[in-house]
Write an enzyme that holds these catalytic residues in place. Structure first.
Site, mmCIF file in Angstrom:
data_model
loop_
_atom_site.group_PDB
_atom_site.id
_atom_site.type_symbol
_atom_site.label_atom_id
_atom_site.label_comp_id
_atom_site.label_asym_id
_atom_site.label_seq_id
_atom_site.Cartn_x
_atom_site.Cartn_y
_atom_site.Cartn_z
ATOM 1 N N TYR A 160 36.370 -4.575 0.367
ATOM 2 C CA TYR A 160 35.184 -5.402 0.654
ATOM 3 C C TYR A 160 34.898 -5.393 2.161
ATOM 4 C CZ TYR A 160 31.695 -9.028 -0.271
ATOM 5 O OH TYR A 160 30.527 -9.734 -0.388
ATOM 6 N N LYS A 167 30.369 -12.307 4.948
ATOM 7 C CA LYS A 167 30.367 -13.507 4.084
ATOM 8 C C LYS A 167 31.032 -14.686 4.783
ATOM 9 C CE LYS A 167 28.202 -11.953 0.367
ATOM 10 N NZ LYS A 167 26.757 -12.258 0.190
HETATM 11 O O1 0WE Z 1 28.650 -8.671 -1.975
HETATM 12 C C1 0WE Z 1 28.880 -7.823 -2.806
HETATM 13 C C2 0WE Z 1 28.307 -6.427 -2.645
HETATM 14 C C3 0WE Z 1 27.111 -6.367 -1.744
HETATM 15 C C4 0WE Z 1 26.759 -4.964 -1.291
HETATM 16 C C5 0WE Z 1 26.744 -3.879 -2.151
HETATM 17 C C6 0WE Z 1 26.402 -2.622 -1.675
HETATM 18 C C7 0WE Z 1 26.432 -1.396 -2.532
HETATM 19 C C8 0WE Z 1 25.458 -0.343 -2.049
HETATM 20 C C9 0WE Z 1 26.430 -4.771 0.025
HETATM 21 N N1 0WE Z 1 26.088 -3.555 0.511
HETATM 22 C C10 0WE Z 1 26.072 -2.501 -0.314
HETATM 23 N N2 0WE Z 1 25.700 -1.289 0.212
HETATM 24 C C11 0WE Z 1 25.449 -0.207 -0.568
HETATM 25 O O2 0WE Z 1 25.163 0.884 -0.032
HETATM 26 N N3 0WE Z 1 29.721 -8.128 -3.867
HETATM 27 C C12 0WE Z 1 30.316 -9.441 -3.937
HETATM 28 C C13 0WE Z 1 30.077 -7.169 -4.927
HETATM 29 C C14 0WE Z 1 31.294 -6.423 -4.480
HETATM 30 O O3 0WE Z 1 31.180 -5.366 -3.651
HETATM 31 C C15 0WE Z 1 32.469 -4.909 -3.381
HETATM 32 C C16 0WE Z 1 33.391 -5.712 -4.049
HETATM 33 C C17 0WE Z 1 32.630 -6.699 -4.756
HETATM 34 C C18 0WE Z 1 33.165 -7.780 -5.618
HETATM 35 C C19 0WE Z 1 32.893 -3.847 -2.583
HETATM 36 C C20 0WE Z 1 34.260 -3.587 -2.485
HETATM 37 C C21 0WE Z 1 35.175 -4.397 -3.132
HETATM 38 C C22 0WE Z 1 34.766 -5.456 -3.918
#
Ligand code: 0WE
Length: 260
Positions: A160, A167
Site C-alpha cells: 500500500y 491516508k
Molecule cells: O486506496 C486504495 C487504492 C487506491 C488507488 C488505486 C490505484 C490503482 C490504479 C490509488 N491509486 C491507484 N493508482 C493506479 O494506478 N485501496 C484502499 C485499495 C487498495 O489498494 C492497495 C491495497 C488496497 C486495499 C494497494 C496495495 C495493497 C493493498
C-alpha cells in the site's frame, strides 16, 4: 427497509468512475433518499459513463474536476453554488491516486515527486474542497463531509506504500478540518473500508488474496461491498449523526481489531 431521508438535501459527489465505484454506491443511497446531486469526475475517458450514471438519478450537474488545482476546485464549487442556489449540505470525497508503480515494490524507493502526487490527489484535495465549499456548507443547517480512508494509513500494509502515507495525512486532515468547521456546524468524518472490488482495486495485483485474507481473519469472515460502505456513509451524512464528527467508522468486517 426504509431509506434515510435526504429530501431537500443537496450533495456534491467526487470520485465516481463507474458503476462499481464506492462513490456511486453512496450517491445511489443519497438519491434514493431524495437528495439532489452534483458529480465530478476525473478524465475524458470516463466522462460519458459518469454522465449516464448521473442521469439515472436526475443529476443537476456533472463536471470535470482536477483536484490538484485550487482554481479548478473553486470553479466546480461556483458551478455547484449556481445549481443549488448557494447551499450545499453533503460532500462525498472518494478520490485517491498513487502511481501504479508505487503500489508495488518498496516504499523506500518512492520518488519525491510521486510521494507528493499521492498526497496532493488523495489528501490535500479534501482540504481544497472543504475550503472552497465552506461558504455553501455554512448555509446548510448541519452540513456533513465524508471521505474514504483505509487501515494502511495506520499500519503498514504490504504494497500500500505511499498511499498509506497519503491516508495518514487524510486522517489527520479530517480531525483538523472537523475542528475548524465544527464552529460552523459542518461535520467531517471518514469511513475506513476493507478492500472493495472497484476499478481502482482491479488493477492491483493480489487483490483477490486481500479479499481472501479478510474472509479468513476478520471477525465476520466476509468481504466488504460498496453497498456496505454506502450504508455507513448514509448514516454519517444523515442528521442521525448530528453529533458525530472527526471520527473514523470502520466498515471492514472488524478486521482492524485483529492482531493476527
Ligand atoms: O486506496 C486504495 C487504492 C487506491 C488507488 C488505486 C490505484 C490503482 C490504479 C490509488 N491509486 C491507484 N493508482 C493506479 O494506478 N485501496 C484502499 C485499495 C487498495 O489498494 C492497495 C491495497 C488496497 C486495499 C494497494 C496495495 C495493497 C493493498
Amino acid at each position: 427497509m426504509p431509506v434515510a431521508d435526504f429530501s431537500g438535501k443537496r450533495g456534491l459527489v467526487l470520485g465516481v468512475a463507474n458503476k462499481r465505484s464506492i462513490a456511486w454506491a453512496i450517491a445511489r443511497r443519497l438519491a434514493e433518499g431524495g437528495a439532489e446531486l452534483a458529480f465530478t469526475y476525473q478524465g475524458e475517458r470516463i466522462e460519458s459513463g459518469v454522465r449516464d450514471l448521473a442521469d439515472t438519478v436526475g443529476s443537476k450537474l456533472v463536471t470535470e474536476c482536477d483536484v490538484r488545482s485550487d482554481e479548478d476546485v473553486e470553479r466546480v464549487v461556483r458551478e455547484v453554488g449556481e445549481a443549488f442556489d448557494g447551499r450545499l449540505d453533503l460532500v462525498v470525497h472518494s478520490v485517491a491516486y498513487a502511481a501504479a508503480e508505487d503500489l508495488e515494490g518498496r516504499f523506500t524507493d518512492t520518488p519525491r515527486e510521486r510521494f507528493w502526487l499521492a498526497i496532493d490527489v488523495s489528501a490535500y484535495s479534501l482540504v481544497a474542497v472543504a475550503r472552497a465549499a465552506e461558504p455553501l456548507l455554512e448555509q446548510s443547517d448541519g452540513a456533513s463531509i465524508v471521505t474514504m480512508t483505509y487501515l494502511g494509513g495506520e499500519r503498514a500494509v504490504p504494497h500500500y506504500n505511499v498511499m498509506g502515507v497519503a491516508k495518514a495525512t487524510l486522517d489527520a486532515s479530517v480531525r483538523y478540518l472537523a475542528w475548524d468547521l465544527g464552529q460552523k456546524g459542518i461535520r467531517v468524518n471518514a469511513i475506513s473500508a476493507g478492500p472493495v472490488r472497484t476499478l481502482a482495486a482491479r488493477s492491483i495485483a493480489g487483490f483477490p488474496t486481500m479479499e481472501a485474507i479478510v474472509e479468513e481473519r476478520s471477525p465476520l469472515r466476509r468481504h466488504i461491498t460498496a453497498d456496505d460502505v454506502a450504508g455507513a456513509a448514509a448514516y454519517l451524512l444523515s442528521d442521525d449523526a448530528r453529533n458525530v464528527t472527526a471520527s473514523t467508522l470502520y466498515v471492514d468486517s472488524g478486521y482492524h481489531a485483529m492482531g493476527m
